[in-house]
Write a protein that holds these residues in place. Structure first.
Motif, mmCIF file in Angstrom:
data_model
loop_
_atom_site.group_PDB
_atom_site.id
_atom_site.type_symbol
_atom_site.label_atom_id
_atom_site.label_comp_id
_atom_site.label_asym_id
_atom_site.label_seq_id
_atom_site.Cartn_x
_atom_site.Cartn_y
_atom_site.Cartn_z
ATOM 1 N N GLY A 22 0.821 -1.206 0.000
ATOM 2 C CA GLY A 22 0.000 0.000 0.000
ATOM 3 C C GLY A 22 0.853 1.254 0.000
ATOM 4 O O GLY A 22 1.716 1.417 0.862
ATOM 5 N N GLU A 46 1.586 -1.319 -4.677
ATOM 6 C CA GLU A 46 0.317 -0.588 -4.612
ATOM 7 C C GLU A 46 -0.668 -1.157 -5.643
ATOM 8 O O GLU A 46 -0.347 -1.286 -6.816
ATOM 9 C CB GLU A 46 0.593 0.901 -4.861
ATOM 10 C CG GLU A 46 -0.636 1.755 -5.110
ATOM 11 C CD GLU A 46 -1.694 1.670 -4.011
ATOM 12 O OE1 GLU A 46 -1.349 1.872 -2.838
ATOM 13 O OE2 GLU A 46 -2.865 1.387 -4.335
ATOM 14 N N GLY A 53 -3.475 6.570 -1.929
ATOM 15 C CA GLY A 53 -4.574 5.904 -1.223
ATOM 16 C C GLY A 53 -5.738 6.847 -1.009
ATOM 17 O O GLY A 53 -6.249 7.454 -1.956
ATOM 18 N N ARG A 240 -1.630 -5.621 -7.047
ATOM 19 C CA ARG A 240 -2.584 -5.976 -5.997
ATOM 20 C C ARG A 240 -2.146 -7.292 -5.360
ATOM 21 O O ARG A 240 -1.933 -8.289 -6.063
ATOM 22 C CB ARG A 240 -3.980 -6.101 -6.592
ATOM 23 C CG ARG A 240 -5.037 -6.231 -5.556
ATOM 24 C CD ARG A 240 -6.400 -5.902 -6.132
ATOM 25 N NE ARG A 240 -7.407 -6.123 -5.119
ATOM 26 C CZ ARG A 240 -8.550 -6.747 -5.340
ATOM 27 N NH1 ARG A 240 -8.842 -7.181 -6.532
ATOM 28 N NH2 ARG A 240 -9.411 -6.917 -4.350
ATOM 29 N N CYS A 269 2.133 -4.155 6.304
ATOM 30 C CA CYS A 269 0.854 -4.161 5.597
ATOM 31 C C CYS A 269 0.052 -2.923 6.006
ATOM 32 O O CYS A 269 -0.223 -2.732 7.193
ATOM 33 C CB CYS A 269 0.097 -5.444 5.956
ATOM 34 S SG CYS A 269 -1.488 -5.537 5.143
ATOM 35 N N THR A 270 -0.306 -2.092 5.036
ATOM 36 C CA THR A 270 -1.022 -0.845 5.372
ATOM 37 C C THR A 270 -2.417 -0.797 4.746
ATOM 38 O O THR A 270 -3.025 0.267 4.684
ATOM 39 C CB THR A 270 -0.230 0.403 4.893
ATOM 40 O OG1 THR A 270 -0.371 0.520 3.468
ATOM 41 C CG2 THR A 270 1.234 0.335 5.254
ATOM 42 N N VAL A 271 -2.918 -1.931 4.257
ATOM 43 C CA VAL A 271 -4.223 -1.889 3.578
ATOM 44 C C VAL A 271 -5.307 -1.470 4.573
ATOM 45 O O VAL A 271 -5.161 -1.634 5.779
ATOM 46 C CB VAL A 271 -4.590 -3.252 2.935
ATOM 47 C CG1 VAL A 271 -3.504 -3.694 1.963
ATOM 48 C CG2 VAL A 271 -4.829 -4.329 3.989
ATOM 49 N N SER A 272 -6.392 -0.922 4.058
ATOM 50 C CA SER A 272 -7.430 -0.372 4.944
ATOM 51 C C SER A 272 -8.116 -1.478 5.746
ATOM 52 O O SER A 272 -8.061 -2.656 5.396
ATOM 53 C CB SER A 272 -8.485 0.356 4.110
ATOM 54 O OG SER A 272 -9.315 -0.596 3.465
ATOM 55 N N ASN A 411 -10.071 -1.833 -3.201
ATOM 56 C CA ASN A 411 -8.812 -1.496 -2.526
ATOM 57 C C ASN A 411 -9.019 -0.595 -1.312
ATOM 58 O O ASN A 411 -8.048 -0.214 -0.649
ATOM 59 C CB ASN A 411 -7.841 -0.843 -3.501
ATOM 60 C CG ASN A 411 -7.493 -1.798 -4.626
ATOM 61 O OD1 ASN A 411 -7.392 -2.998 -4.407
ATOM 62 N ND2 ASN A 411 -7.349 -1.272 -5.833
ATOM 63 N N GLY A 450 -1.379 1.938 9.221
ATOM 64 C CA GLY A 450 -2.619 2.435 8.606
ATOM 65 C C GLY A 450 -3.467 3.096 9.681
ATOM 66 O O GLY A 450 -3.360 2.747 10.860
#
Ligand SMILES: Cc1cc2nc3c(=O)[nH]c(=O)nc-3n(C[C@H](O)[C@H](O)[C@H](O)COP(=O)(O)OP(=O)(O)OC[C@H]3O[C@@H](n4cnc5c(N)ncnc54)[C@H](O)[C@@H]3O)c2cc1C
Length: 486
Positions: A22, A46, A53, A240, A269-272, A411, A450
């Motif tokens: 991310g 990303e 983002g 992805r 890991c910074t995904v929402s 995403n 995140g």
């Protein structure tokens, strides 16, 4: 000692491979800090075809608009403000969100006196975060509603029906601040744990947008809008991630959706939270620990969308600094049985700083998610109908309409996080989301950053940036202590 352990022990800041999933605020903050700290092998993966983002500044009308984060919220203790305060990038936003008109669905405009009284009672009913809610167990909605009616008793001249209509609208407004579908799912105690930074709460980025902050972090060149600065060559777009496998004692395997596999010594890991909710059971091998899954379940990423309307000329009369929509009960009943039911959650329209020809509307919750499924034409048709229903004057035809779709995008799957009453019941929170997964020797292998993982500044850019720095510092401390032991 196994070969894998020896290999991992021999790693240094020069050789350790760090992959960040991310390239939003947290990812960019982590990467830039790691490089500052002397790490050499840092890569960002990303999923989108752009960085940023939930900061997404795009050219629109007379300059730019922010589809995501728009304001720097506060000054004291706000790392974004601290970074830019001497650079003349931020400006106090005019009172757009205080001086708006209150209009009923029969086109009646509340007098300034009534509107000001209702606004001040409503704003004063939001609990003083650090002082009033210490022992409160209920939801923010319960608290706010009870206090509103109690305060209103002091003003018997205000019509009860209008007060109810205003409270309904204020609930939606405040739900947009929290990103909740409704305030009854927002933990009162969570509200207490969120820290408000003192100072101006709506600082805008003039005609440059929130991306200015990311450019500063990356040290991008002034004259090149696409320059990635120190991250040049370190960001892979359209990557992805489908799976992060940290089973082995040695490398972490990262599998992309196109089948490509990359390896790393450390993954941040910074995904929402929305992506974690939807994908965590397939994304991580082995499965995440129970405490982390509880946090993913208990916290919530709500939906707040923006609706931009561009006109040839400023669309509202000069003495109309935006307006909010108060529904009469009978009109609302009719609306609910029509295809335009989603308009109930469009709570108001406001001007945009540095963009005199724009109106920015807001929509929240389930109705926002429904709006995202409509075509742009249907959305525009609905908004024009709403204007005709509420406004006592004609508004010209806009030249352009743009709405956001934060939930529909896989995403993101939502806008920003809040702490639910369910999280209280599950005794979980951002601290469980933050906890890194270490190997037996204490080496961080899978880390989480995140906005949702910040205990006090969740839902903000300054919170997201701090979490990225936090995880970079965690790795730095690990390598520093490793060197000290040698
Ligand atoms: C409408 C809206 C208004 C807002 N207004 C404000 C505001 O005014 N002020 C404020 O401070 N904050 C605001 N926020 C919140 C703020 O934008 C966020 O808190 C912050 O940007 C989050 O940053 P992040 O790095 O945690 O997450 P993100 O920005 O979501 O970054 C995560 C990145 O991971 C990528 N990703 C997801 N899945 C994968 C995958 N499988 N593989 C690879 N990459 C993946 C995503 O594409 C994304 O780029 C707003 C947000 C929205 C949506």
């Amino acid at each position: 000692m196994s070969a894998a352990s020896i290999r991992s022990l021999s790693k240094s800041k020069q050789t350790a491979r760090i992959v960040i999933i991310g390239a939003g605020t947290a990812g960019i903050a982590a990467a830039t800090r790691l490089l500052e700290q002397g790490f050499k092998n840092v890569l960002l993966l990303e999923a989108e075809d752009r960085i940023g983002g939930r900061i997404n500044t795009i050219p629109f009308a007379d300059n730019v608009i922010d589809l995501g984060a728009q304001w720097c919220h506060g000054e004291v203790g706000n790392v974004v403000y601290e970074r830019v305060k001497d650079l003349n990038l931020l400006e106090t936003t005019e009172g757009h969100y205080e001086t708006f008109r209150c209009v009923r669905s029969n086109k009646e405009v509340l007098s300034d006196e009534v509107a000001d009284n209702l606004k001040s009672i409503a704003f004063n009913s939001i609990p003083e975060r650090q002082t009033e809610l210490t022992d409160y167990k209920g939801s923010l909605g319960d608290y706010l509603t009870q206090k509103y009616w109690k305060e209103l008793e002091k003003l018997p001249a205000i019509n009860q029906t209008i007060a109810e209509e205003f409270l309904e609208n204020f609930h939606k407004f405040e739900s947009s601040v929290e990103a909740a579908d409704h305030l009854y799912e927002v933990s009162g105690r969570g509200h207490l744990e969120y820290w408000l930074c003192e100072g101006e709460l709506l600082l805008n980025w003039r005609d440059k947008g929130y991306k200015s902050f990311l450019r500063l972090l990356m040290q991008s060149k002034q004259n090149n809008p696409d320059d990635l600065g120190v991250l040049k060559g370190r960001v892979l777009l359209n990557k992805r991630i489908a799976q992060i496998n940290w089973t082995g004692a040695d490398e972490v395997l990262i599998r992309c959706w196109n089948g490509e596999v990359l390896t790393a010594d450390h993954v941040i890991c910074t995904v929402s939270l929305g992506v974690l909710k939807e994908q965590h059971s397939q994304l991580f091998v082995p499965a995440l620990p129970e405490a982390k899954v509880r946090a993913i379940k208990g916290l919530k990423l709500g939906t707040v969308d923006k609706l931009f309307l561009e006109y040839a000329l400023p669309p509202l009369p000069k003495d109309w600094p935006g307006f909010c929509c108060l529904w009469l009960a009978e009109d609302l009943q009719e609306l609910r049985s029509s295809a335009r039911f989603w308009l109930e959650s469009v709570f108001g329209f406001y001007p945009v700083s540095y963009q005199p020809r724009l109106l920015q509307g807001w929509i929240i919750g389930e109705h926002a998610r429904h709006m995202e499924t409509l075509t742009e034409e249907q959305v525009l048709e609905g908004l024009l109908w709403l204007f005709r229903k509420f406004l006592p004057f004609d508004v010209p035809q806009p030249v352009r309409c743009l709405r956001t779709q934060w939930h529909a995008n896989p995403n993101f799957r939502g806008s920003y996080t809040f702490r639910t009453t369910m999280a209280d019941e599950l005794r979980t929170g951002a601290w469980d989301l933050e906890a890194p997964l270490l190997d037996i020797g204490g080496r961080p292998r899978l880390q989480f950053a995140g906005e949702a993982s910040h205990k006090h500044y969740y839902s903000t850019v300054h919170g997201a940036a701090e979490t990225g720095w936090r995880e970079a510092d965690r790795l730095n401390s690990y390598y520093r202590s490793k060197t000290a032991q040698l």
